[in-house]
Write an enzyme that holds these catalytic residues in place. Structure first.
Site, mmCIF file in Angstrom:
data_model
loop_
_atom_site.group_PDB
_atom_site.id
_atom_site.type_symbol
_atom_site.label_atom_id
_atom_site.label_comp_id
_atom_site.label_asym_id
_atom_site.label_seq_id
_atom_site.Cartn_x
_atom_site.Cartn_y
_atom_site.Cartn_z
ATOM 1 N N CYS A 71 0.894 -1.159 0.000
ATOM 2 C CA CYS A 71 0.000 0.000 0.000
ATOM 3 C C CYS A 71 0.925 1.200 0.000
ATOM 4 O O CYS A 71 1.503 1.538 1.028
ATOM 5 C CB CYS A 71 -0.912 0.014 1.223
ATOM 6 S SG CYS A 71 -1.895 1.542 1.308
ATOM 7 N N SER A 91 -1.121 1.881 4.829
ATOM 8 C CA SER A 91 -0.796 0.538 5.312
ATOM 9 C C SER A 91 -1.978 -0.412 5.166
ATOM 10 O O SER A 91 -2.190 -1.272 5.997
ATOM 11 C CB SER A 91 -0.355 0.614 6.777
ATOM 12 O OG SER A 91 -1.389 1.192 7.549
#
Lengths: 221, 96
Positions: A123, A127
């Site tokens: 990502c 996250s």
């Protein structure tokens, strides 16, 4: 060797009467503005009766029950049951429910490693991670180094994890930027043809479901 | 909004726009050419949700595939390496 024999050239110049430095306690790290803000918001949520401390604790305890073993069970079943795998690839939520795993409301999509494609998930923005299926992300997953390097030099990052993908296999990076979360279905290791589900489950690691490694081989299991 | 503008296989370009605010289209992919691989449902617009609004109308979300070498001119791996990024419809333009 005795304590006095060792080479002091590494700056070990304190008096031997003094104790070695202590590892700092958690409280010794600086309290950042964002930590203060998070604490303040948590206290306000409780104070205003939006969520009680018991509910907060229950949610933390629930998230602690989420762990890679859940995803590993799912993956091992896909290795044994092609029809189940087909269902996982179209609807992780429904397939997980068959195993008694509730992944909640955030959609998770499974992506399958094949002979031709190796998948790895990142990502780049924050996250995002399939927490409900494999638990909390490791710290490195949230690091700037992992987030920035995986999208532009994935093979080098994989090498750092000891994973070499041959040049005839496409490396496909999945950037989890929006509403979906991704879990990799690693390939079933060779030499496991007569293994049962329980033994196969032990071969499926957290890292293999992120895609930075392969499933464990029978020799290392 | 049930109509979607793109289908799997469509060639698209990510808008090269840089508005302020909470945007979930990574900077590095803006202006890049890719191919839609999948429509993955319509979702509340995060650019609105981030400011406490309801995110309506929902925005169609697609998975879009890009060649690594097209995104990073000095990419060192094989030409077949790719990345797939989730991008909302209003960040895509039809290519050709």
């Amino acid at each position: 060797m005795s304590h006095d024999d060792h080479d002091h050239s590494h700056g070990h110049d304190h008096s031997h009467d003094e104790p070695h430095p202590y590892q700092p306690d958690i409280e010794d790290a600086p309290f950042t503005e964002r930590m203060v803000m998070a604490q303040a918001v948590a206290e306000l949520i409780v104070e205003k009766g939006i969520v009680s401390t018991d509910e907060m604790r229950a949610q933390i305890e629930f998230m602690d029950t989420r762990e890679p073993a859940l995803g590993a069970k799912l993956v091992a079943r896909t290795w044994l049951d092609p029809e189940f795998k087909a269902r996982v690839l179209t609807d992780v939520k429904a397939a997980s429910a068959e195993l008694g795993i509730d992944i909640g409301d955030i959609p998770i999509q499974a992506i399958e490693n094949t002979e031709d494609v190796h998948n790895v998930v990142v990502c780049t923005l924050c996250s995002c991670y399939p927490r409900m299926l494999i638990g909390l992300p490791p710290d490195w997953y949230k690091s700037r180094a992992y987030r920035s390097r995986t999208i532009k030099e994935p093979r080098k990052v994989l090498e750092d994890f000891g994973t070499t993908i041959p040049d005839n296999v496409e490396v496909r990076v999945h950037d989890s930027t929006a509403d979906l979360r991704y879990v990799v279905l690693p390939a079933r290791p060779a030499g496991t043809d007569d293994w049962n589900e329980e033994r196969l489950t032990d071969l499926v690691t957290r890292d293999s479901m992120i895609g930075v490694s392969l499933a464990k081989s029978p020799e290392t299991a | 909004m049930s109509e979607t503008k793109y289908q799997a296989g469509d060639a698209v370009k990510v808008r090269a726009a840089f508005p302020p605010g909470h945007v979930r289209t990574p900077h590095f992919i803006r202006g890049c050419d890719g191919v839609v691989t999948q429509y993955v449902g319509s979702h509340p617009n995060p650019e609105e949700l981030a400011y406490g609004r309801d995110g309506m109308p929902k925005k169609p979300l697609y998975r879009v595939k890009f060649n690594q070498a097209d995104v990073w001119p000095n990419y060192e791996g094989p030409a077949k390496d790719t990345m797939v990024i989730d991008i909302y419809e209003h960040w895509l333009e039809k290519n050709q």
